[in-house]
Design a protein around this motif. Structure first.
Motif, short mmCIF file in Angstrom:
data_model
loop_
_atom_site.label_atom_id
_atom_site.label_comp_id
_atom_site.label_asym_id
_atom_site.label_seq_id
_atom_site.Cartn_x
_atom_site.Cartn_y
_atom_site.Cartn_z
N UNK B 66 12.17 2.62 0.19
CA UNK B 66 12.20 1.95 1.50
C UNK B 66 12.90 2.83 2.53
N UNK B 69 11.19 6.40 3.31
CA UNK B 69 10.13 6.49 4.31
C UNK B 69 10.67 6.91 5.66
N UNK B 70 11.83 6.35 5.99
CA UNK B 70 12.46 6.67 7.28
C UNK B 70 13.01 8.10 7.28
N UNK B 85 4.99 8.56 5.51
CA UNK B 85 6.20 7.72 5.53
C UNK B 85 5.85 6.27 5.26
N UNK B 86 4.76 5.81 5.88
CA UNK B 86 4.32 4.44 5.65
C UNK B 86 4.01 4.23 4.18
N UNK B 89 7.25 3.92 2.25
CA UNK B 89 7.89 2.63 2.47
C UNK B 89 7.19 1.49 1.73
N UNK B 90 5.86 1.55 1.72
CA UNK B 90 5.11 0.49 1.04
C UNK B 90 5.34 0.53 -0.47
N UNK B 93 8.54 -1.26 -0.93
CA UNK B 93 8.40 -2.73 -0.88
C UNK B 93 7.84 -3.25 -2.19
#
Lengths: 341, 209
Positions: B66, B69-70, B85-86, B89-90, B93
């Motif tokens: 999570x 990604x940032x 990055x998305x 992050x996914x 999650x």
């Protein structure tokens, strides 16, 4: 390339530092992200409006961070989207629990980064909504208007949503006003000469000495047609026809008019354009409630101008009249300077 | 077989090395139909991600991805950087709260990443993007896992990614800067799909998972 720059790589950071140094009473540059926020933020209970986009368009975007306007801005390199981390940083520095409105022009890179920022904020339970400004009539047909690019009409979206947020409207209400404003805004531009991106060093496109391009975007995107340069009145009439037919606007309508210089067009020429707009609207029985003439969304030193019309109703008129103040834009309230802020 | 964060960090370390090795190749692919910065931004992004992994002191795999990604987006805010990055992050999650990953979790994470990239980039199969290598590779992985061990399944996935990458040569770009080339993009493979082959080549290495 003939420009007042140091190392072109530092162009963006250096001009932003200049703006921050000039206006410490109004703006604060964040420490670890190239984002500016209002010096008085966060403001308790107020929806934070965050915008952003590439550089090269001053006063857009950072020029509209201020009282009655936006709360923060994420600043990208010339014509490049800012990163999601900059957007998150601006939102976190300005939000106070009332939610965040992302309000920016419709460009794919910006959409991606703002969407990603929204996803990151959601993890920390910060609510956000997004409204895209899509006012450029030349960039997509009427029935596909939500695919249009955002240009100078951004100004009206900032002004009206900003006034609603300053009046402590909820996130729902501020977003509704932003959407309503975008739906009532139409723009179209014409270009005479290109601009030079400092890091690239050469003109973004070529255009003949006696040519103009109708409908060109603020990054030099292809317009509707290129042709021989015509007198100001004829060019103005062509843009106005396209805009008015797109609404359409009938006799009795009330509008706000924005005549925007693209970077190297003298104010004198913008007022020659305004003169014709005033005549044309008068002939059609359309009332000009307010007008703005000057530079609002430029494209570095591009030559040319754009016209934006905002169709008004009572709610929008009241919000348009509200006071606003940023380092780049000041509008006193209805009572004039003394009655304003 | 379950994967712990230690192994994830090792994979990310190898991945950063491999992306650095393939930097010039990615730059070449991207210069043909894009602005040529893909190799540079991916090198920056994956090396930042590997560094973050080596400094991570917890064992929650989801949490790492999570924030990862940032971390990635900060140094690689380009279009492809934002898409990757998305995806990261996914995965985070999907793996929320997990300290180990089963093969099914790995598939679910990669699927979530592919869906995230599709959603954010508004791309579809056949648009000549990273998805044309990623989606078939994930499907091949899921299918192979029904009858084979993780190792073999990852090798199949890698092979499928390479085939998908090759197929992008014949496609016409419909999205992003490459779409400005229109028919001119035919004959040149998609650089984002090229990146996916690099990622799966690392996942398929014998000594990692």
């Amino acid at each position: 390339m003939k420009k007042f720059v140091n190392d072109p790589k530092n162009f963006t950071r250096e001009y932003v530092e200049g703006v921050a140094a000039a206006h410490p009473d109004q703006l604060r540059l964040l420490d670890d992200a190239l984002s500016l926020v209002r010096a008085d933020s966060p403001k308790d209970g107020k929806v934070a409006i965050i915008t952003g986009g590439g550089s090269g368009h001053l006063p857009t975007f950072l020029g509209y961070v201020g009282y009655g306007l936006c709360d923060g801005v994420a600043i990208g390199d010339v014509f490049q989207s800012p990163g999601a981390d900059q957007i998150v940083a601006a939102a976190e520095a300005t939000q106070s629990g009332a939610g965040v409105l992302f309000l920016f022009g419709h460009y794919s890179g910006d959409v991606m980064n703002f969407d990603m920022a929204a996803e990151i904020l959601e993890m920390s339970d910060i609510e956000s909504k997004t409204v895209l400004v899509t006012d450029d009539v030349a960039s997509a047909p009427r029935d596909n208007w939500q695919k249009r690019r955002g240009v100078a009409g951004l100004f009206f979206a900032y002004k009206l949503a900003g006034a609603k947020a300053e009046a402590m409207g909820s996130l729902e209400e501020v977003a509704r006003v932003a959407e309503k404003t975008v739906a009532a805004t139409r723009s179209m531009g014409v270009a005479l000469s290109p601009c030079i991106i400092p890091e690239v060093g050469k003109p973004t496109f070529e255009i003949g000495e006696n040519e103009m391009e109708i409908g060109m975007g603020i990054h030099g995107e292809r317009g509707i047609r290129r042709g021989e340069l015509k007198p100001a009145d004829e060019v103005t009439a062509e843009l106005m026809d396209a805009i008015i037919n797109d609404f359409p606007l009938d006799s009795g309508a009330e509008v706000a008019v924005l005549v925007n210089g693209l970077g190297s067009t003298p104010l004198e020429e913008l007022y020659i354009v305004y003169r014709k707009i005033d005549q044309l609207l008068g002939d059609k029985g359309i009332k000009v409630y307010r007008n703005y003439v000057g530079e609002f969304a430029t494209s570095m030193e591009m030559g040319g101008f754009s016209i934006t019309l905002l169709k008004l109703d009572d709610e929008l008129k009241e919000l348009l009249d509200a006071p606003a103040q940023s380092p780049f834009f000041i509008q006193p309230g209805p009572g004039g300077i003394a009655g304003g802020r | 077989m379950a994967v712990k964060f230690e192994q994830v960090a090792a994979v990310l370390g190898k991945l950063a090395e491999e992306v650095a090795n393939k930097k010039e190749w990615l730059v070449e692919l991207d210069s043909a139909i894009g602005d040529g910065d893909l190799g540079l931004t991916m090198d920056r992004g994956f090396s930042a991600l590997a560094n973050a992994a080596s400094e991570y002191s917890e064992d929650d795999i989801g949490k790492f991805f999570m924030t990862g990604g940032l971390t990635f987006n900060k140094v690689a805010p380009s279009t492809m950087g934002t898409l990757v990055s998305t995806g990261i992050m996914r995965m985070g999650k999907e793996w929320k709260g997990k300290t180990e990953l089963t093969p099914e979790d790995v598939v679910a994470g990669l699927k979530a990443a592919a869906n995230g990239i599709m959603e954010r980039g508004k791309g579809q199969l056949g648009d000549k993007t990273a998805l044309d290598a990623l989606i078939p590779a994930v499907e091949a992985l899921e299918e192979s896992l029904k009858s084979e061990e993780m190792r073999e399944a990852l090798k199949k996935a890698h092979q499928t990614a390479v085939e998908g990458f090759e197929k992008t040569k014949e496609m016409q770009s419909k999205l992003g800067r490459a779409s400005w080339f229109q028919e001119g993009s035919i004959g040149k493979p998609d650089p984002g799909a090229g990146l996916m082959t690099v990622i799966f080549s690392v996942l398929a290495k014998d000594d990692l998972l």
